[in-house]
Design an enzyme around this catalytic site. Structure first.
Site, short mmCIF file in Angstrom:
data_model
loop_
_atom_site.label_atom_id
_atom_site.label_comp_id
_atom_site.label_asym_id
_atom_site.label_seq_id
_atom_site.Cartn_x
_atom_site.Cartn_y
_atom_site.Cartn_z
N ILE A 58 114.61 -25.22 23.27
CA ILE A 58 113.95 -23.93 22.99
C ILE A 58 114.97 -22.88 22.54
CG2 ILE A 58 111.93 -24.22 24.48
CD1 ILE A 58 113.40 -22.41 26.57
N THR A 132 106.60 -18.38 38.01
CA THR A 132 106.47 -18.91 39.37
C THR A 132 106.24 -17.79 40.38
OG1 THR A 132 107.72 -20.01 41.13
CG2 THR A 132 109.01 -18.85 39.48
N ASP A 133 105.64 -18.15 41.51
CA ASP A 133 105.49 -17.16 42.59
C ASP A 133 106.83 -16.83 43.25
OD1 ASP A 133 105.89 -19.57 43.95
OD2 ASP A 133 104.15 -19.36 45.27
N GLU A 134 107.85 -17.67 43.01
CA GLU A 134 109.14 -17.45 43.68
C GLU A 134 109.83 -16.17 43.25
OE1 GLU A 134 111.75 -20.74 44.25
OE2 GLU A 134 110.12 -22.15 44.52
N TYR A 158 117.47 -20.04 40.78
CA TYR A 158 116.29 -20.44 40.00
C TYR A 158 115.31 -19.27 39.85
CZ TYR A 158 111.53 -22.17 39.27
OH TYR A 158 110.25 -22.33 38.82
N LYS A 162 114.08 -17.14 36.51
CA LYS A 162 112.68 -17.01 36.08
C LYS A 162 112.28 -15.54 36.01
CE LYS A 162 110.01 -19.92 35.42
NZ LYS A 162 109.69 -20.71 34.18
P1 NAD Z 1 110.03 -30.07 35.10
O1 NAD Z 1 111.43 -29.87 35.56
O2 NAD Z 1 109.26 -31.24 35.59
O3 NAD Z 1 110.00 -30.15 33.50
C1 NAD Z 1 110.74 -29.28 32.69
C2 NAD Z 1 110.64 -29.81 31.25
O4 NAD Z 1 111.34 -28.89 30.40
C3 NAD Z 1 111.30 -31.17 31.05
O5 NAD Z 1 110.49 -31.99 30.23
C4 NAD Z 1 112.60 -30.84 30.34
O6 NAD Z 1 113.09 -31.89 29.52
C5 NAD Z 1 112.19 -29.61 29.53
N1 NAD Z 1 113.31 -28.75 29.17
C6 NAD Z 1 114.30 -28.30 29.99
N2 NAD Z 1 115.15 -27.51 29.29
C7 NAD Z 1 114.68 -27.45 28.02
C8 NAD Z 1 115.10 -26.77 26.84
N3 NAD Z 1 116.20 -26.02 26.83
N4 NAD Z 1 114.36 -26.91 25.71
C9 NAD Z 1 113.25 -27.69 25.71
N5 NAD Z 1 112.82 -28.35 26.79
C10 NAD Z 1 113.51 -28.24 27.94
O7 NAD Z 1 109.29 -28.72 35.42
P2 NAD Z 1 107.79 -28.48 35.94
O8 NAD Z 1 107.74 -28.64 37.39
O9 NAD Z 1 106.85 -29.25 35.07
O10 NAD Z 1 107.66 -26.90 35.64
C11 NAD Z 1 107.24 -26.44 34.36
C12 NAD Z 1 107.26 -24.93 34.36
O11 NAD Z 1 106.40 -24.43 35.37
C13 NAD Z 1 108.63 -24.33 34.64
O12 NAD Z 1 108.80 -23.21 33.82
C14 NAD Z 1 108.56 -23.90 36.10
O13 NAD Z 1 109.40 -22.81 36.35
C15 NAD Z 1 107.11 -23.55 36.22
N6 NAD Z 1 106.50 -23.69 37.56
C16 NAD Z 1 106.63 -24.89 38.23
C17 NAD Z 1 106.00 -25.04 39.46
C18 NAD Z 1 106.09 -26.34 40.25
O14 NAD Z 1 105.64 -26.39 41.39
N7 NAD Z 1 106.65 -27.42 39.68
C19 NAD Z 1 105.24 -23.99 39.99
C20 NAD Z 1 105.15 -22.79 39.29
C21 NAD Z 1 105.77 -22.67 38.06
O1 DAU Z 2 106.62 -21.95 44.32
C1 DAU Z 2 106.70 -22.50 43.03
C2 DAU Z 2 107.95 -23.33 42.92
O2 DAU Z 2 107.73 -24.51 43.68
C3 DAU Z 2 108.32 -23.69 41.48
O3 DAU Z 2 108.62 -22.52 40.77
C4 DAU Z 2 109.52 -24.64 41.45
O4 DAU Z 2 109.78 -25.04 40.11
C5 DAU Z 2 109.19 -25.85 42.28
O5 DAU Z 2 110.32 -26.70 42.34
C6 DAU Z 2 108.79 -25.44 43.70
O6 DAU Z 2 109.92 -24.88 44.43
P1 DAU Z 2 110.19 -25.25 45.97
O7 DAU Z 2 111.60 -25.00 46.26
O8 DAU Z 2 109.17 -24.61 46.85
O9 DAU Z 2 109.84 -26.84 45.89
P2 DAU Z 2 110.55 -28.12 46.55
O10 DAU Z 2 109.63 -29.26 46.34
O11 DAU Z 2 111.97 -28.25 46.11
O12 DAU Z 2 110.56 -27.76 48.10
C7 DAU Z 2 109.34 -27.48 48.78
C8 DAU Z 2 109.70 -27.11 50.21
O13 DAU Z 2 110.21 -28.28 50.87
C9 DAU Z 2 110.80 -26.07 50.32
O14 DAU Z 2 110.53 -25.23 51.43
C10 DAU Z 2 112.06 -26.89 50.57
C11 DAU Z 2 111.54 -28.08 51.35
N1 DAU Z 2 112.27 -29.35 51.16
C12 DAU Z 2 112.51 -29.76 49.88
C13 DAU Z 2 113.21 -30.93 49.65
C14 DAU Z 2 113.51 -31.39 48.23
C15 DAU Z 2 112.67 -30.11 52.25
O15 DAU Z 2 112.41 -29.73 53.41
N2 DAU Z 2 113.34 -31.27 52.01
C16 DAU Z 2 113.65 -31.71 50.77
O16 DAU Z 2 114.31 -32.78 50.63
#
Ligand code: NAD
Ligand code: DAU
Length: 357
Positions: A58, A132-134, A158, A162
């Site tokens: 991007i 994200t809510d974070e 992170y 964001k």
């Molecule tokens: P993910 O890590 O699974 O996927 C990220 C994707 O982005 C990958 O396919 C990666 O190859 C691509 N990417 C990374 N850097 C890039 C770049 N410079 N150019 C083009 N592509 C690139 O992430 P996800 O969990 O699917 O999250 C997607 C979006 O949603 C993120 O912006 C994240 O902050 C947001 N989000 C995630 C969660 C969650 O719980 N996973 C919750 C709220 C918001």
């Molecule tokens: O709230 C939205 C976010 O949720 C997104 O923006 C992020 O991209 C996504 O990764 C996620 O963040 P968290 O840090 O909440 O997700 P994670 O799955 O890494 O962790 C969830 C919770 O579990 C957190 O409190 C940390 C805890 N955890 C996580 C891991 C990987 C553990 O206790 N043990 C672990 O090994």
């Protein structure tokens, strides 16, 4: 035509699959294929004439400009990001590069393209930024859930990256009139989530008889949303959201981490009992807490519910069961993504504790 970035990741791939299966029109997917991006996530649509994959960054302004001029999308949905909090703690620079500089570069190229559009197309164009809510920081146990007005208090590299990208998105709407939308979503879970995040990591380790690492006391609370409900929220915001507005999206499912892990263990006891009948919960291992660990996230979704009529469709118990079943049925996918670089990460993060055999 819409342009999706990061469509080979967890949420992006769910979005692209639903978009194409729902007949919403052609999609260009721009993805850098980092460790988190897997083209196999989109194998089901790889031959669909409405699906077009571009391998790239991007932050590559020339590539993005050329893509926009060629495909002339009516909307861009920006999923691309570095998304794992623990990786941001051990290596924050990649988060600044992709989430901040990359998003700014994408906005800049989008603005240049948008300015070339005739007025009616400009009015209909949308740049939807998936945040994200974070960015709102951490809540105490009794505090009311995050509304869109909650001040930004990002606590991890992170969430700081964001939040910075969210500010740039806001500024492009305010300064240049680019029609932007931003969503702030809670924790997603579901199929194809990379097994560095809590739920797939626990499933992965449990199936291999490895320790299940719970940070600290495991009483941190997250609000869990099934990934397809996040996708439906994004479609609702894309269709009905007001440019310049932000929308909170949540699952109405606050759970403590230890409860989530115990739910996975109980479900696996039923679906895939361990040899000898020992419960999977016996593998739970409390490990050192995440530095700066946010205690609680909670989402007030009344804005998207009342203004756009969106609400989650999949309850936590049903979604968890579907998710666990998906991982049981897709061992080949898990094998394909847990290669050398995954093992290195797990080894570094858990110091051998959770390393797969
Ligand atoms: P993910 O890590 O699974 O996927 C990220 C994707 O982005 C990958 O396919 C990666 O190859 C691509 N990417 C990374 N850097 C890039 C770049 N410079 N150019 C083009 N592509 C690139 O992430 P996800 O969990 O699917 O999250 C997607 C979006 O949603 C993120 O912006 C994240 O902050 C947001 N989000 C995630 C969660 C969650 O719980 N996973 C919750 C709220 C918001
Ligand atoms: O709230 C939205 C976010 O949720 C997104 O923006 C992020 O991209 C996504 O990764 C996620 O963040 P968290 O840090 O909440 O997700 P994670 O799955 O890494 O962790 C969830 C919770 O579990 C957190 O409190 C940390 C805890 N955890 C996580 C891991 C990987 C553990 O206790 N043990 C672990 O090994």
């Amino acid at each position: 035509m819409i342009l999706v970035t990061g469509g080979c990741g967890f949420i992006g791939s769910a979005f692209v699959l639903e978009w194409l299966q729902g007949g919403h029109g052609p999609v260009v997917n721009l993805d850098l294929l980092t460790y988190a991006g897997h083209p196999g996530n989109l194998a089901a649509v790889a031959k669909d004439p409405n699906y077009h994959f571009v391998h790239g960054d991007i932050g590559n302004a020339a590539l993005v400009a050329q893509l926009l001029a060629t495909h002339r999308p009516r909307a861009i949905i920006n999923f691309a990001a570095e998304s794992h909090v623990d990786r941001s703690i051990s290596g924050p620079m990649a988060f600044a590069q992709t989430n901040v500089v990359g998003t700014l570069s994408l906005l800049d190229a989008t603005l240049a393209y948008w300015r070339t559009l005739p007025a009616p197309e400009q009015a209909l164009f949308r740049f939807l930024h998936v945040s994200t809510d974070e960015v709102f920081g951490s809540l105490s146990a009794q505090a009311p859930a995050f509304t869109e007005q909650h001040r930004f208090e990002p606590n991890s590299p992170y969430s700081a990256s964001k939040a910075a990208s969210d500010h740039f998105v806001r500024s492009f709407q305010h300064t240049y009139g680019l029609p932007t939308l931003t969503t702030h979503c809670s924790n997603n879970y579901g199929p194809r989530q990379f097994p560095e995040k809590l739920i797939p990591l626990i499933i992965h380790n449990a199936l291999r008889g490895k320790p299940l690492p719970v940070y600290g006391d495991g009483q941190q609370i997250r609000d869990w949303l099934f990934v397809n409900d996040h996708c439906s929220a994004i479609r609702a915001v894309l269709t009905g959201g007001q440019p310049g507005e932000t929308y909170n999206v949540g699952g109405r499912s606050e759970r403590a981490n230890l409860d989530v892990v115990n739910t996975i263990c109980r479900t696996l006891d039923e679906l895939r009992p361990r040899a000898g009948g020992t419960p999977h919960a016996a593998l739970i291992t409390h490990v050192a807490d995440r530095p700066g660990h946010d205690r609680r996230y909670a989402i007030d979704d009344s804005k998207i519910a009342t203004q756009l009529g969106w609400q989650p469709a999949v309850g936590f118990d049903e979604g968890m069961r579907q998710t666990i079943q998906w991982y049981l049925d897709n061992a080949a996918w898990v094998e394909s993504v847990t290669s050398g670089s995954y093992r290195q990460w797990v080894d570094q993060q858990y110091q051998g504790l959770a390393q797969p055999a």
